[in-house]
Design an enzyme around this catalytic site. Structure first.
Site, PDB file in Angstrom:
ATOM      1  N   GLY A  25      -6.778   3.579  11.427  1.00  0.00           N
ATOM      2  CA  GLY A  25      -7.342   3.355  10.035  1.00  0.00           C
ATOM      3  C   GLY A  25      -8.818   2.357   9.694  1.00  0.00           C
ATOM      4  O   GLY A  25      -8.720   1.758   8.980  1.00  0.00           O
ATOM      5  N   GLY A  57     -11.627   1.345   6.903  1.00  0.00           N
ATOM      6  CA  GLY A  57     -10.575   0.888   5.568  1.00  0.00           C
ATOM      7  C   GLY A  57     -10.833  -0.744   5.349  1.00  0.00           C
ATOM      8  O   GLY A  57     -11.205  -1.342   6.148  1.00  0.00           O
ATOM      9  N   ARG A  82     -12.610   9.155   8.712  1.00  0.00           N
ATOM     10  CA  ARG A  82     -14.366   8.936   8.296  1.00  0.00           C
ATOM     11  C   ARG A  82     -15.079   8.384   9.387  1.00  0.00           C
ATOM     12  O   ARG A  82     -14.528   7.720   9.555  1.00  0.00           O
ATOM     13  CB  ARG A  82     -14.565   8.494   6.727  1.00  0.00           C
ATOM     14  CG  ARG A  82     -13.919   9.970   5.798  1.00  0.00           C
ATOM     15  CD  ARG A  82     -14.330   9.384   4.263  1.00  0.00           C
ATOM     16  NE  ARG A  82     -13.543   7.947   3.883  1.00  0.00           N
ATOM     17  CZ  ARG A  82     -12.284   7.952   2.905  1.00  0.00           C
ATOM     18  NH1 ARG A  82     -12.016   8.968   3.111  1.00  0.00           N
ATOM     19  NH2 ARG A  82     -11.509   7.066   3.290  1.00  0.00           N
ATOM     20  N   ILE A 114      -4.945  11.095  12.374  1.00  0.00           N
ATOM     21  CA  ILE A 114      -3.711   9.976  13.255  1.00  0.00           C
ATOM     22  C   ILE A 114      -2.350  11.022  13.427  1.00  0.00           C
ATOM     23  O   ILE A 114      -0.842  10.896  14.335  1.00  0.00           O
ATOM     24  CB  ILE A 114      -2.351   8.878  12.580  1.00  0.00           C
ATOM     25  CG1 ILE A 114      -2.113   9.130  11.092  1.00  0.00           C
ATOM     26  CG2 ILE A 114      -3.904   7.949  13.129  1.00  0.00           C
ATOM     27  CD1 ILE A 114      -1.504   7.630  10.663  1.00  0.00           C
ATOM     28  N   TYR A 164       4.903   5.441  -0.379  1.00  0.00           N
ATOM     29  CA  TYR A 164       4.455   4.085   0.489  1.00  0.00           C
ATOM     30  C   TYR A 164       5.423   3.269   0.465  1.00  0.00           C
ATOM     31  O   TYR A 164       5.472   2.967   2.083  1.00  0.00           O
ATOM     32  CB  TYR A 164       2.851   4.081  -0.124  1.00  0.00           C
ATOM     33  CG  TYR A 164       2.915   2.722   0.294  1.00  0.00           C
ATOM     34  CD1 TYR A 164       1.857   2.571   0.992  1.00  0.00           C
ATOM     35  CD2 TYR A 164       2.697   1.696  -0.727  1.00  0.00           C
ATOM     36  CE1 TYR A 164       1.192   1.999   2.365  1.00  0.00           C
ATOM     37  CE2 TYR A 164       2.111   0.479   0.222  1.00  0.00           C
ATOM     38  CZ  TYR A 164       1.180   0.998   1.141  1.00  0.00           C
ATOM     39  OH  TYR A 164       0.463  -0.703   1.756  1.00  0.00           O
ATOM     40  N   LYS A 170       6.719   2.433   4.407  1.00  0.00           N
ATOM     41  CA  LYS A 170       6.715   1.735   4.968  1.00  0.00           C
ATOM     42  C   LYS A 170       8.252   0.816   5.382  1.00  0.00           C
ATOM     43  O   LYS A 170       7.810   0.679   6.497  1.00  0.00           O
ATOM     44  CB  LYS A 170       6.260   0.277   4.137  1.00  0.00           C
ATOM     45  CG  LYS A 170       4.690   0.276   3.880  1.00  0.00           C
ATOM     46  CD  LYS A 170       3.836   0.880   5.590  1.00  0.00           C
ATOM     47  CE  LYS A 170       2.431   0.720   4.963  1.00  0.00           C
ATOM     48  NZ  LYS A 170       1.484   0.589   5.493  1.00  0.00           N
TER      49      LYS A 170
HETATM   50  N1  SER Z   1      -1.471  -3.311  -1.960  1.00  0.00           N
HETATM   51  C1  SER Z   1      -0.483  -2.031  -1.744  1.00  0.00           C
HETATM   52  C2  SER Z   1      -0.886  -1.191  -2.661  1.00  0.00           C
HETATM   53  O1  SER Z   1      -1.595  -1.495  -3.657  1.00  0.00           O
HETATM   54  C3  SER Z   1       0.143  -2.184  -1.094  1.00  0.00           C
HETATM   55  O2  SER Z   1       0.440  -2.741  -0.026  1.00  0.00           O
HETATM   56  O3  SER Z   1      -0.419   0.015  -2.524  1.00  0.00           O
END
Ligand code: SER
Length: 350
Positions: free
Chosen positions: A21, A24, A47, A65, A164, A168
């Protein structure tokens, strides 16, 4: 895969830091800091990297990945001492494509952990695995619960509401497993192939880049949009409060935790905190810095619910006592000393 410290053609592999990443927001800041330290960086991103970031890397791979073949090639070519696994699909984007988010966020993490374990097997030393986790790992059941528990510890309320956040949490647990229990029944197992270290980051604000696909994006977006002289429609209520920090503080935290002696660490996952402004606090400072700025609040109920499930503040006492974490800025000083000088130079005078 090659099981020694030489390439198939017999050359010794070079010891590098692998950053996923890399293109990013966090990759930008981290690669800059690692290169100032003289580290040999190998980068992966889906990218092509910006020329600036690329120039700090010894090698850069454009790829996914989830592509096992790409990771095999990297495994054969380099001796990897440390991995900063930053690649992920963030919380808003993940809710539009939860299965894809799981594939990238968990499947990709598993691939990197496996790569780290194979590296440890081939060069005999644990591979340090730095994993940015997130406040999205928390899930306050209701807004009333959030208000009743304004400060949370690492082990409270870990029932995330987003894919997400769930991903995590899975990454944190996989890291712990690879560190302490990987291949438990194998006769030839390495006792600790990975030295896994993770930080649950708050929303991050950078003066150089604008986030995309996250749900804490309203903070940094408001600053960058207003600085360009445009009106901003904030997608959460003015009273919305979650923790934030600046990008240099986030990079500092990652590097400090990476540098800490292992025996001082009492956990694999740490909260870090700096400041917890409301969205109205962002509006107030943005209007102070840019008089006449136009900010309106038009909550998006879905994104609002995500932010309402994140805590107002995180207790970071373990990070403070184990590895000396402390924030650099208050919300006000972050604006005054870090954000405004660079953002004005970028949009107003640039
Ligand atoms: N800042 C991230 C999000 O908003 C959270 O880790 O998804």
């Amino acid at each position: 895969m090659s099981a020694d410290t030489h390439t198939p053609s017999g050359h010794r592999r070079d010891k590098v830091v692998l950053v996923t990443g890399a293109g990013g927001e966090m990759g930008h800041g981290l690669i800059d800091a690692l290169s100032r330290d003289g580290r040999q960086i190998v980068a992966i991103d889906v990218r092509e990297l910006d020329a600036g970031v690329r120039s700090h890397c010894r090698d850069a791979f454009v790829g996914d990945i989830c592509d096992a073949g790409l990771l095999e090639r990297i495994n054969a070519q380099f001796e990897i001492g440390e991995i900063f696994h930053l690649a992920a699909l963030l919380s808003t984007r993940g809710e539009f494509a939860p299965e894809t988010a799981h594939h990238v966020n968990v499947g990709g993490t598993l691939n990197l952990l496996k790569l780290a374990a194979e590296q440890a097997r081939s060069h005999g030393q644990s591979v340090k695995f730095m994993f940015p986790s997130s406040i999205a790992a928390y899930g306050m059941p209701t807004l009333a619960d959030k208000r009743a528990h304004p400060v949370v510890n690492e082990d409270q309320f870990t029932h995330a509401h987003t894919m997400y956040g769930v991903n995590k949490l899975a990454g944190e647990e996989l890291g712990r497993y690879y560190q302490s229990h990987y291949r438990k029944l194998a006769k030839d197992r390495h006792p600790s192939p990975i030295d896994f270290r993770s930080i649950r980051f708050p929303g991050i604000i950078s003066s150089d880049t604008v986030p995309s696909g996250g749900t804490s994006d309203y903070g940094p977006e408001m600053i960058h949009v207003v600085a360009q002289g445009k009106a901003y429609d904030c997608f959460v209520r003015p009273d919305t409060r979650i923790p934030f920090m600046t990008m240099p503080e986030a990079i500092d935290a990652l590097l400090r935790l990476a540098a800490a002696p292992k025996e001082q660490l009492t956990r694999t996952v740490y909260n870090v905190s700096a400041f917890s402004p409301t969205a109205a606090d962002f509006e107030r400072l943005v209007k102070q810095a840019f008089p006449g700025a136009q900010v309106s609040f038009q909550p998006d109920l879905g994104r609002q619910a995500i932010v309402d499930s994140w805590p107002e503040e995180c207790n970071d006492s373990a990070a403070r006592s184990d590895w000396g974490w402390k924030p650099t800025y208050t919300f006000e000083s972050a604006f005054e000393k870090y954000l405004m000088p660079k953002i004005r130079a970028r949009y107003v005078h640039g």
